[in-house]
Motif scaffolding. Structure first.
Motif, PDB file in Angstrom:
ATOM      1  N   GLU A 189       0.839  -1.154  -0.221  1.00 22.72           N
ATOM      2  CA  GLU A 189       0.220   0.045  -0.061  1.00 22.72           C
ATOM      3  C   GLU A 189       0.817   1.166  -0.114  1.00 22.72           C
ATOM      4  N   ALA A 190       1.891   1.101   0.847  1.00 24.61           N
ATOM      5  CA  ALA A 190       2.839   2.363   0.817  1.00 24.61           C
ATOM      6  C   ALA A 190       3.571   2.395  -0.694  1.00 24.61           C
ATOM      7  N   ALA A 191       3.961   1.534  -1.134  1.00 23.53           N
ATOM      8  CA  ALA A 191       4.555   1.442  -2.344  1.00 23.53           C
ATOM      9  C   ALA A 191       3.540   2.201  -3.457  1.00 23.53           C
ATOM     10  N   LYS A 192       2.370   1.783  -3.441  1.00 23.79           N
ATOM     11  CA  LYS A 192       1.403   2.277  -4.492  1.00 23.79           C
ATOM     12  C   LYS A 192       1.288   3.758  -4.166  1.00 23.79           C
ATOM     13  N   ALA A 193       1.311   4.100  -2.897  1.00 23.45           N
ATOM     14  CA  ALA A 193       1.201   5.778  -2.786  1.00 23.45           C
ATOM     15  C   ALA A 193       2.454   6.321  -3.012  1.00 23.45           C
ATOM     16  N   GLY A 194       3.515   5.565  -3.301  1.00 19.16           N
ATOM     17  CA  GLY A 194       4.802   6.144  -3.533  1.00 19.16           C
ATOM     18  C   GLY A 194       5.710   6.614  -2.626  1.00 19.16           C
ATOM     19  N   ASN A 195       5.079   5.952  -1.213  1.00 24.60           N
ATOM     20  CA  ASN A 195       5.805   6.280   0.131  1.00 24.60           C
ATOM     21  C   ASN A 195       6.597   4.863   0.808  1.00 24.60           C
ATOM     22  N   TYR A 196       7.395   4.161  -0.456  1.00 20.11           N
ATOM     23  CA  TYR A 196       7.772   2.986   0.130  1.00 20.11           C
ATOM     24  C   TYR A 196       9.049   3.198   1.308  1.00 20.11           C
TER      25      TYR A 196
END
Length: 226
Positions: free
Chosen positions: A50-57
């Motif tokens: 979910e974080a990766a999808k939001a660009g916040n890996y």
């Protein structure tokens, strides 16, 4: 593991013959089945995706894990269903593969022995300590000390859960014996959102991967014999 650069006809015992590397750490058996993934780790993988999808890996795994652990503790029983289901399915896979690995025959329909009050406490303790960077052996040592120092009143919630699990186990075993070793298929449940599979090994942080490989080695011996 034998050094690929060593000659087949060289004298002496090949490296790794004792199953340990230079530092004395036991060399992993590449044929040994991968440990099953816990519901919490499925949830953690979900948070990463979910974080990766939001660009916040996450760049700092320890901080990210600490936040995810807090979210996990606040999830309701219903919220945890997809992750628990995924973990239960992977547990069956692990038990079947381990049975083949050890040359044993295991009935996948046989009810799993219930956890003790201490093991229920240990599961909570691991989540509490997630992201702290504590070594596995130190974590077990600290968990044991904390358990021994707990008052009977503080242990009651875990003992209550253990008793409930024990009753479920006895009921399941009764049905298991009645059917001659098989249990009836569980009642159909409403469809639930599937938990995402854990990310590939290269995407996992080294500390998480180590915990998956080596976690609960002491528990393994007990569970496998059961």
């Amino acid at each position: 593991m034998v050094n690929p650069s060593s000659k087949a006809g060289s004298a002496g015992r090949p490296r790794g013959a004792l199953g340990k590397n230079k530092k004395g750490k036991k060399v992993k058996d590449l044929n040994k089945p991968k440990r099953s993934t816990s519901a919490y780790f499925y949830f953690l993988a979900h948070c990463r995706q979910e974080a990766a999808k939001a660009g916040n890996y996450p760049s700092k795994i320890a901080e990210f894990t600490k936040v995810a652990s807090e979210k996990w503790r606040n999830l309701t029983v219903d919220d945890k269903i997809p992750f628990d289901a995924a973990a239960a399915e992977d547990k069956k896979r692990y038990q079947t593969e381990m049975a083949l690995y050890k040359g044993k025959t295991v009935d996948p329909n046989k009810p799993k022995r219930p956890p003790t009050a201490y093991f229920i406490f240990l599961a909570d303790f691991r989540i509490k300590m997630a992201g702290t960077g504590i070594e596995h052996k130190d974590l077990l040592k600290k968990a044991g000390e904390d358990w021994r120092n707990m008052s009977p009143e503080m242990k009651k919630p875990y003992e209550k859960k253990a008793l409930a699990e024990s009753k479920k186990y006895e009921e399941a075993m009764t049905e298991y014996r009645k059917t001659g070793g098989g249990v009836p298929a569980p009642a159909a449940r409403p469809p639930v959102k599937q938990a995402p599979p854990p990310p590939p090994p290269q995407a996992m942080a080294e500390d998480d991967d180590d915990e998956e490989d080596d976690d609960e080695e002491d528990d393994d011996e007990e569970e496998d014999d059961e």
